[in-house]
Design an enzyme around this catalytic site. Structure first.
Site, PDB file in Angstrom:
ATOM      1  N   HIS A 116       2.432   3.150  -8.940  1.00 13.35           N
ATOM      2  CA  HIS A 116       2.341   1.692  -9.158  1.00 13.35           C
ATOM      3  C   HIS A 116       3.580   1.201  -9.907  1.00 13.35           C
ATOM      4  CE1 HIS A 116      -1.598   1.879  -7.563  1.00 13.35           C
ATOM      5  NE2 HIS A 116      -2.190   2.387  -8.620  1.00 13.35           N
ATOM      6  N   SER A 133      -7.501  -5.886  -5.560  1.00 12.04           N
ATOM      7  CA  SER A 133      -8.590  -6.453  -4.754  1.00 12.04           C
ATOM      8  C   SER A 133      -9.909  -6.360  -5.515  1.00 12.04           C
ATOM      9  CB  SER A 133      -8.709  -5.705  -3.425  1.00 12.04           C
ATOM     10  OG  SER A 133      -9.338  -4.459  -3.634  1.00 12.04           O
ATOM     11  N   THR A 134     -10.902  -7.106  -5.058  1.00 17.14           N
ATOM     12  CA  THR A 134     -12.222  -7.055  -5.701  1.00 17.14           C
ATOM     13  C   THR A 134     -12.808  -5.645  -5.584  1.00 17.14           C
ATOM     14  OG1 THR A 134     -13.062  -7.984  -3.623  1.00 17.14           O
ATOM     15  CG2 THR A 134     -12.858  -9.501  -5.463  1.00 17.14           C
ATOM     16  N   GLU A 135     -12.337  -4.866  -4.621  1.00 15.12           N
ATOM     17  CA  GLU A 135     -12.825  -3.489  -4.445  1.00 15.12           C
ATOM     18  C   GLU A 135     -12.098  -2.496  -5.363  1.00 15.12           C
ATOM     19  OE1 GLU A 135     -12.002  -5.490  -1.706  1.00 15.12           O
ATOM     20  OE2 GLU A 135     -14.135  -5.966  -1.487  1.00 15.12           O
ATOM     21  N   ASN A 136     -10.932  -2.895  -5.890  1.00 13.48           N
ATOM     22  CA  ASN A 136     -10.150  -1.956  -6.709  1.00 13.48           C
ATOM     23  C   ASN A 136     -10.816  -1.595  -8.041  1.00 13.48           C
ATOM     24  OD1 ASN A 136      -6.849  -3.133  -5.635  1.00 13.48           O
ATOM     25  ND2 ASN A 136      -8.099  -1.476  -4.831  1.00 13.48           N
ATOM     26  N   ASP A 144       0.840  -1.206   0.000  1.00 10.35           N
ATOM     27  CA  ASP A 144       0.000   0.000   0.000  1.00 10.35           C
ATOM     28  C   ASP A 144       0.870   1.249   0.000  1.00 10.35           C
ATOM     29  OD1 ASP A 144      -2.295   1.476   0.093  1.00 10.35           O
ATOM     30  OD2 ASP A 144      -2.768   1.048   2.183  1.00 10.35           O
ATOM     31  N   ARG A 199     -11.937   2.055  -8.555  1.00 11.10           N
ATOM     32  CA  ARG A 199     -11.026   3.172  -8.867  1.00 11.10           C
ATOM     33  C   ARG A 199     -11.349   3.712 -10.263  1.00 11.10           C
ATOM     34  NH1 ARG A 199      -5.320   2.226  -5.868  1.00 11.10           N
ATOM     35  NH2 ARG A 199      -6.282   1.677  -3.894  1.00 11.10           N
ATOM     36  N   ARG A 220      -0.757   8.912  -9.932  1.00 11.51           N
ATOM     37  CA  ARG A 220      -0.841   7.699  -9.091  1.00 11.51           C
ATOM     38  C   ARG A 220      -0.252   6.471  -9.788  1.00 11.51           C
ATOM     39  NH1 ARG A 220      -4.069   7.190  -5.147  1.00 11.51           N
ATOM     40  NH2 ARG A 220      -4.442   5.014  -5.658  1.00 11.51           N
ATOM     41  N   ARG A 233       0.152   7.645  -2.640  1.00 12.90           N
ATOM     42  CA  ARG A 233       0.722   8.714  -1.801  1.00 12.90           C
ATOM     43  C   ARG A 233       2.180   8.982  -2.162  1.00 12.90           C
ATOM     44  NH1 ARG A 233      -1.091   5.952   3.451  1.00 12.90           N
ATOM     45  NH2 ARG A 233      -1.729   4.406   1.908  1.00 12.90           N
TER      46      ARG A 233
HETATM   47  C1  FPP Z   1      -2.025   0.071  -3.330  1.00 13.15           C
HETATM   48  O1  FPP Z   1      -1.534   1.402  -3.325  1.00 13.15           O
HETATM   49  C2  FPP Z   1      -1.522  -0.671  -4.466  1.00 13.15           C
HETATM   50  C3  FPP Z   1      -2.260  -1.241  -5.468  1.00 13.15           C
HETATM   51  C4  FPP Z   1      -3.738  -1.173  -5.547  1.00 13.15           C
HETATM   52  C5  FPP Z   1      -1.637  -1.935  -6.591  1.00 13.15           C
HETATM   53  C6  FPP Z   1      -0.458  -2.789  -6.255  1.00 13.15           C
HETATM   54  C7  FPP Z   1       0.487  -2.750  -7.380  1.00 13.15           C
HETATM   55  C8  FPP Z   1       1.831  -2.699  -7.253  1.00 13.15           C
HETATM   56  C9  FPP Z   1       2.535  -2.689  -5.973  1.00 13.15           C
HETATM   57  C10 FPP Z   1       2.649  -2.582  -8.480  1.00 13.15           C
HETATM   58  C11 FPP Z   1       3.578  -3.716  -8.708  1.00 13.15           C
HETATM   59  C12 FPP Z   1       3.009  -5.044  -8.706  1.00 13.15           C
HETATM   60  C13 FPP Z   1       2.175  -5.749  -9.549  1.00 13.15           C
HETATM   61  C14 FPP Z   1       2.144  -7.202  -9.441  1.00 13.15           C
HETATM   62  C15 FPP Z   1       1.259  -5.209 -10.571  1.00 13.15           C
HETATM   63  P1  FPP Z   1      -2.594   2.572  -3.389  1.00 13.15           P
HETATM   64  O2  FPP Z   1      -2.842   2.897  -4.818  1.00 13.15           O
HETATM   65  O3  FPP Z   1      -3.823   2.183  -2.620  1.00 13.15           O
HETATM   66  O4  FPP Z   1      -1.839   3.743  -2.663  1.00 13.15           O
HETATM   67  P2  FPP Z   1      -2.513   4.911  -1.797  1.00 13.15           P
HETATM   68  O5  FPP Z   1      -3.200   4.235  -0.632  1.00 13.15           O
HETATM   69  O6  FPP Z   1      -1.335   5.737  -1.363  1.00 13.15           O
HETATM   70  O7  FPP Z   1      -3.451   5.643  -2.692  1.00 13.15           O
END
Ligand code: FPP
Length: 251
Positions: free
Chosen positions: A40, A68-71, A23, A74, A36, A27
Site C-alpha cells: 500500500h 471499499s465497504t468490504e475492506n 489493485d 481485512r 502487504r 501481490r
Molecule cells: C488494493 O490492493 C488496494 C487497496 C485496498 C488500498 C488502496 C490504497 C493505495 C493504492 C495506497 C495509496 C492511496 C491512498 C489514497 C491511501 P490489494 O490489497 O487488494 O492487493 P491484492 O489484491 O494484491 O491483495
C-alpha cells in the site's frame, strides 16, 4: 518514472472522468517478501505520478477507490494501517494537491463510527483547503460501496414520497443520479482496473452504465502516468455507442 508522458495519446480526445480501481498492492509486496502494507505504501508514489499525468493530459475528474465497504473484513492490522495511511497521506500531500489546483473530495460513509476521528478531521481540512480549485477534481472513494450508495439514494427518494413532497410517478433516472453521493460528478468515461482482475467490485455501479473498462495486468505500485496514457489510448480506440447501433451506412 518519466517526468512527462512519453506514450503516444490523442490529447484532443481525453476522457473527462477517469475512475481507477487500484489493485495488486498485496501481490506486489508478496512477490518481494514484504508485508502487504508495504505494498500500500508503494502505491502512494504511483498514485501521485498518475495525478501528475492526469493533470498533464487535462483529465477533469479522477476517482480512485481507496477503501471499499468490504475492506473492513481485512485483518485488523491492515485496516488500521490503511486508516493511519490516509491520515499521513492527507497531511503530507494536501498542500501539493492544493498547489496543483486539485479539488479533493471524499465519497463514501465518512461518518461511520469505525472511521477514526483524526481521519475525519484531515478529510474535512483537505476538502476545505482545496474547495475552490478547478483544475481537476480528485475523488477518494473511501468506505465506499456502489450498492449502498444506490440504497441511500432510494431511501432519500422514498422519504420524499412518504412525506408527500414527491409523487412516485415523478421518479426517474436523473432523480436517482441527483441523489447519489456526488450529484455534480459526471459519469466516468473510462474505468481502469489494475492487477489483472476483471471485476467491478462495487465501484460506481450506477455511474458506470456506459463507461469503457480497461483492464491491465500491471500491479498498482508499478502503475504510472505512462500506464495511464496507455489505458487512455486503448479507450480512444473504442467506439462508444451508448446502446445505439453501429453506423454501417456507406461512406
Ligand atoms: C488494493 O490492493 C488496494 C487497496 C485496498 C488500498 C488502496 C490504497 C493505495 C493504492 C495506497 C495509496 C492511496 C491512498 C489514497 C491511501 P490489494 O490489497 O487488494 O492487493 P491484492 O489484491 O494484491 O491483495
Amino acid at each position: 518514472m518519466a517526468d512527462y508522458i512519453t506514450v503516444d495519446v490523442d490529447r484532443d480526445a481525453i476522457p473527462r472522468h477517469v475512475g481507477i480501481i487500484m489493485d495488486g498492492n498485496g501481490r506486489w509486496a508478496n512477490a518481494r517478501d514484504l508485508h502487504r502494507t508495504q505494498g500500500h505504501a508503494a502505491g502512494e508514489p504511483a498514485l501521485f505520478d498518475v495525478v501528475h499525468g492526469a493533470l498533464e493530459l487535462g483529465v477533469k475528474w479522477l476517482t480512485v477507490y481507496t477503501f471499499s465497504t468490504e475492506n473492513w473484513d481485512r485483518d485488523e492490522f491492515e485496516v488500521s494501517f490503511l486508516m493511519q495511511f490516509n491520515v499521513d497521506l492527507l497531511e503530507r500531500r494536501r498542500d501539493e494537491l492544493n498547489e496543483l489546483g486539485v479539488r479533493v473530495i471524499f465519497m463514501g460513509d465518512i461518518e461511520d463510527d469505525r472511521v477514526p476521528e483524526i481521519l475525519r478531521d484531515r478529510i474535512h481540512s483537505a476538502e476545505e483547503l482545496t474547495s475552490d480549485n478547478t483544475t481537476m477534481t480528485m475523488v477518494f472513494a473511501f468506505n465506499y460501496g456502489g450498492r449502498v450508495e444506490i440504497v441511500d439514494a432510494v431511501r432519500h427518494i422514498a422519504a420524499a414520497v412518504a412525506n408527500g413532497s414527491l409523487s412516485a410517478d415523478d421518479i426517474d433516472e436523473s432523480m436517482l443520479s441527483r441523489n447519489l453521493y456526488l450529484a455534480d460528478m459526471p459519469d466516468p468515461d473510462l474505468i481502469i482496473r489494475t492487477s489483472g482482475e476483471h471485476r467491478t467490485s462495487n465501484f460506481l455501479l450506477w455511474q458506470a452504465a456506459y463507461s469503457e473498462y480497461v483492464f491491465t495486468s500491471v500491479l498498482w505500485p508499478d502503475f504510472d502516468r505512462d500506464e495511464l496514457a496507455r489505458c487512455i489510448s486503448e479507450y480512444q480506440q473504442r467506439d462508444r455507442r451508448y446502446g445505439g447501433a453501429v453506423d454501417r451506412s456507406p461512406t
